[in-house]
Write an enzyme that holds these catalytic residues in place. Structure first.
Site, PDB file in Angstrom:
ATOM      1  CB  VAL A  12      -0.961  -0.032   1.206  1.00  0.00           C
ATOM      2  CG1 VAL A  12      -1.619   1.317   1.427  1.00  0.00           C
ATOM      3  CG2 VAL A  12      -2.020  -1.098   0.967  1.00  0.00           C
ATOM      4  CB  THR A  87      -3.257  -3.299  10.761  1.00  0.00           C
ATOM      5  OG1 THR A  87      -3.856  -3.370   9.455  1.00  0.00           O
ATOM      6  CG2 THR A  87      -2.872  -1.882  11.055  1.00  0.00           C
ATOM      7  CD  GLU A 152      -5.570   2.676  -1.487  1.00  0.00           C
ATOM      8  OE1 GLU A 152      -5.301   3.871  -1.305  1.00  0.00           O
ATOM      9  OE2 GLU A 152      -6.230   2.293  -2.478  1.00  0.00           O
ATOM     10  NE  ARG A 155      -9.480  -4.628  -7.592  1.00  0.00           N
ATOM     11  CZ  ARG A 155     -10.079  -4.706  -8.780  1.00  0.00           C
ATOM     12  NH1 ARG A 155     -10.901  -5.695  -9.051  1.00  0.00           N
ATOM     13  NH2 ARG A 155      -9.839  -3.798  -9.714  1.00  0.00           N
ATOM     14  CG  LEU A 254     -21.728 -13.285  -7.048  1.00  0.00           C
ATOM     15  CD1 LEU A 254     -23.037 -13.048  -7.787  1.00  0.00           C
ATOM     16  CD2 LEU A 254     -22.011 -13.860  -5.652  1.00  0.00           C
ATOM     17  CB  CYS A 264      -7.184  -7.371   2.812  1.00  0.00           C
ATOM     18  SG  CYS A 264      -5.885  -6.162   2.545  1.00  0.00           S
ATOM     19  CE  LYS A 325      -5.363  -9.937  -5.618  1.00  0.00           C
ATOM     20  NZ  LYS A 325      -6.319  -8.844  -5.562  1.00  0.00           N
ATOM     21  NE  ARG A 332       0.766  -9.976   3.246  1.00  0.00           N
ATOM     22  CZ  ARG A 332       0.910  -8.649   3.301  1.00  0.00           C
ATOM     23  NH1 ARG A 332       1.048  -8.059   4.468  1.00  0.00           N
ATOM     24  NH2 ARG A 332       0.924  -7.925   2.198  1.00  0.00           N
TER      25      ARG A 332
HETATM   26  P1  NAD Z   1       3.184  -4.600   4.089  1.00  0.00           P
HETATM   27  O1  NAD Z   1       3.529  -5.522   5.193  1.00  0.00           O
HETATM   28  O2  NAD Z   1       3.386  -5.005   2.674  1.00  0.00           O
HETATM   29  O3  NAD Z   1       3.981  -3.222   4.288  1.00  0.00           O
HETATM   30  C1  NAD Z   1       4.183  -2.587   5.504  1.00  0.00           C
HETATM   31  C2  NAD Z   1       5.576  -1.973   5.458  1.00  0.00           C
HETATM   32  O4  NAD Z   1       5.739  -1.056   6.545  1.00  0.00           O
HETATM   33  C3  NAD Z   1       6.710  -2.990   5.581  1.00  0.00           C
HETATM   34  O5  NAD Z   1       7.615  -2.821   4.507  1.00  0.00           O
HETATM   35  C4  NAD Z   1       7.363  -2.631   6.933  1.00  0.00           C
HETATM   36  O6  NAD Z   1       8.752  -2.893   6.951  1.00  0.00           O
HETATM   37  C5  NAD Z   1       7.062  -1.160   7.025  1.00  0.00           C
HETATM   38  N1  NAD Z   1       7.092  -0.584   8.383  1.00  0.00           N
HETATM   39  C6  NAD Z   1       6.572  -1.116   9.514  1.00  0.00           C
HETATM   40  N2  NAD Z   1       6.776  -0.265  10.552  1.00  0.00           N
HETATM   41  C7  NAD Z   1       7.406   0.815  10.055  1.00  0.00           C
HETATM   42  C8  NAD Z   1       7.867   2.045  10.634  1.00  0.00           C
HETATM   43  N3  NAD Z   1       7.687   2.317  11.930  1.00  0.00           N
HETATM   44  N4  NAD Z   1       8.481   2.940   9.830  1.00  0.00           N
HETATM   45  C9  NAD Z   1       8.650   2.677   8.521  1.00  0.00           C
HETATM   46  N5  NAD Z   1       8.247   1.536   7.918  1.00  0.00           N
HETATM   47  C10 NAD Z   1       7.618   0.621   8.681  1.00  0.00           C
HETATM   48  O7  NAD Z   1       1.657  -4.193   4.338  1.00  0.00           O
HETATM   49  P2  NAD Z   1       0.571  -3.752   3.237  1.00  0.00           P
HETATM   50  O8  NAD Z   1       0.033  -4.944   2.540  1.00  0.00           O
HETATM   51  O9  NAD Z   1       1.096  -2.610   2.449  1.00  0.00           O
HETATM   52  O10 NAD Z   1      -0.593  -3.233   4.199  1.00  0.00           O
HETATM   53  C11 NAD Z   1      -0.482  -2.014   4.907  1.00  0.00           C
HETATM   54  C12 NAD Z   1      -1.856  -1.637   5.443  1.00  0.00           C
HETATM   55  O11 NAD Z   1      -2.739  -1.368   4.349  1.00  0.00           O
HETATM   56  C13 NAD Z   1      -2.545  -2.718   6.272  1.00  0.00           C
HETATM   57  O12 NAD Z   1      -3.266  -2.108   7.312  1.00  0.00           O
HETATM   58  C14 NAD Z   1      -3.489  -3.371   5.293  1.00  0.00           C
HETATM   59  O13 NAD Z   1      -4.600  -3.931   5.924  1.00  0.00           O
HETATM   60  C15 NAD Z   1      -3.904  -2.191   4.448  1.00  0.00           C
HETATM   61  N6  NAD Z   1      -4.340  -2.543   3.090  1.00  0.00           N
HETATM   62  C16 NAD Z   1      -3.644  -3.466   2.361  1.00  0.00           C
HETATM   63  C17 NAD Z   1      -4.057  -3.770   1.068  1.00  0.00           C
HETATM   64  C18 NAD Z   1      -3.310  -4.806   0.250  1.00  0.00           C
HETATM   65  O14 NAD Z   1      -3.838  -5.222  -0.780  1.00  0.00           O
HETATM   66  N7  NAD Z   1      -2.113  -5.226   0.632  1.00  0.00           N
HETATM   67  C19 NAD Z   1      -5.169  -3.130   0.504  1.00  0.00           C
HETATM   68  C20 NAD Z   1      -5.839  -2.175   1.265  1.00  0.00           C
HETATM   69  C21 NAD Z   1      -5.413  -1.886   2.563  1.00  0.00           C
END
Ligand code: NAD
Length: 439
Positions: A12, A87, A152, A155, A254, A264, A325, A332
């Protein structure tokens, strides 16, 4: 030029950063993982996401996008600081683990030397924004720090298109300055008339969970209908089409399969169930979605064993697709994990192939699993083929071609990518999902 910081360079954070930079914003990304930061600084993209490499490269070259390990460097002069860290589910209960969010917020608050808007882009439970506002007021009472929520919806696999052409943007902001900064950031989307929904903090936070849980419920519903189709001799694709043409229902989400996975839906449905229980307004539907989906994934191995007459001991099983997917390397909560564990426990000789996710899969799968360089190599000599992820390259595998390479004649298609009639005509025993009337 607007200047912002994004804390976290994952799926993200990185996609949002590259897209905001493409909108003409100056973006600095702070990333704590040294290996990930190193790659980003060398111009490498640490995740698989179609179209991301050139976008990052172009904006780096234009000087609008940079990466740092130092929070104070990232937030210097930033009018908004987005928190985009993970998270995940907390061990045990399934509440969202907010330790990364609060650690990032503490670092930002300690390093800030100017007023800013602190925005949660991470998916965070209802009430988190309010807690962050209290933390900001406690830590830096002398600075005017506004807190906003901007969940956010992108996808993985189509993240850039989703970010650039979203169905809507949701902004939870309760001060004029926060609303102004976020409206300014998303102004380019005015051109394509994207609705920008401005709400309070709690509403924005809940929209994200409600939307994900609803989509997960649709998937889970059609999966149950697929099981019913198998039992009564109906075809789930006909059912899904007949339902989906009703505009009140809609055709998306569906498609039956092995149960949802990914970064997620599993954690967000579980977190919403906990949020609702804690608020004494339990969401039984969400709880049921979690339970039904978990049971489905836990039963995948049994599905294959049953198809193979009770056991796959000593059989060579080709597993096509590992990611949760297509078009992602994200493993994950992938259904491939419990499936392969069950097959390995039964003594199968497993050879797996995925176009993008094998490196991410290896640490998560039993050590005995072997990996093939190509789909063809995985299939060669296999007794059983199990299709787990619907990558396009698997759809193109012709039945006669499969028959010429495989030793056995069993195909378990957990994504319904093959045409049952054509596969059967090539001499295979075919098990799809919910295709009772076409079996
Ligand atoms: P991710 O694990 O891919 O990325 C998180 C990044 O943050 C990692 O690279 C980690 O090293 C870094 N990080 C952690 N603590 C830090 C800090 N204190 N300072 C700097 N960097 C730090 O996670 P993601 O998939 O990008 O998801 C992030 C959030 O977005 C989550 O809450 C998730 O639910 C939400 N989200 C994800 C998606 C998706 O498709 N992946 C879609 C919508 C929302």
């Amino acid at each position: 030029m607007l200047k912002i910081a994004i804390i976290g360079g994952g799926y993200v954070g990185l996609v949002s950063a590259a897209c905001f930079a493409e909108f003409g914003v100056s973006v600095m990304v702070a990333e704590t993982d040294p290996a990930r930061l190193d790659r980003l600084r060398r111009g490498e993209i640490p995740i698989y996401e179609p179209g991301l490499d050139p976008l990052v490269e172009r904006n780096r070259a234009a000087g609008r996008l940079g990466f740092t390990g130092r929070i104070e460097e990232a937030i210097a002069g930033a009018e908004a600081v987005f928190i985009a860290v993970g998270t995940p589910s907390r061990r045990g209960g399934g509440h969202a683990d907010l330790s990364y969010v609060f650690a990032a917020a503490e670092q930002v608050l300690a390093a800030l030397d100017h007023p800013t808007v602190l925005v949660t882009k991470s998916t965070v439970p209802v009430g988190t924004g309010r807690r962050l506002a209290a933390l900001a007021a406690a830590r830096r009472p002398e600075l005017a720090i506004d807190v906003a929520s901007n969940p956010e919806f992108l996808r993985e696999g189509s993240a850039i298109g989703d970010f650039m052409r979203p169905d809507r943007v949701v902004v939870g902001a309760e001060t004029e300055r926060a609303r102004e900064v976020l409206r300014a950031l998303y102004r380019p989307l005015n051109l394509i008339e994207t609705p920008i929904l401005i709400t309070g903090l709690e509403t924005a936070e809940l929209i994200k969970y409600a939307a994900n849980a609803f989509l997960a419920m649709k998937v889970t519903f059609i999966n149950e209908m697929a099981d019913l189709c198998e039992a009564v001799g109906a075809d789930v694709h006909g059912v899904a089409r007949g339902m989906g043409l009703d505009r009140r229902i809609g055709a998306k989400f569906l498609h039956p399969g092995p149960g949802f996975g990914g970064s997620c839906f599993p954690k967000d449905t579980l977190a919403l169930a906990r949020i609702a229980q804690d608020a004494r307004a339990p969401s039984r539907l969400t709880e049921a979605v979690v339970a039904v989906n978990d049971a489905r994934k836990a039963g995948l191995g049994r599905r294959v064993l049953d198809a193979a007459g009770g056991s796959v001991r000593g059989m060579r099983v080709a597993v096509l697709g590992l990611a949760f997917k297509p078009e992602t390397d994200d493993m994950r909560d992938s259904p491939a994990i419990p499936l392969i564990e069950a097959l390995a426990d039964d003594g199968a000789d497993i050879i797996a192939y995925d176009p993008a996710a094998m490196a991410a899969a290896k640490p998560l799968l039993p050590a005995a699993v072997r990996y093939a360089e190509t789909a063809e190599a995985a299939i060669e000599g296999a007794a059983v083929l199990v299709a787990v992820t619907e990558w396009n390259e698997f759809r193109a595998l012709a039945p006669a071609w499969l028959a010429a390479r495989m030793q056995g004649r069993l195909i378990v298609d957990l994504r319904n990518i093959f045409d049952p009639a054509a596969i059967r005509a090539a001499g295979f025993v075919y098990h799809g999902v919910g295709r009772g009337s076409v079996s």
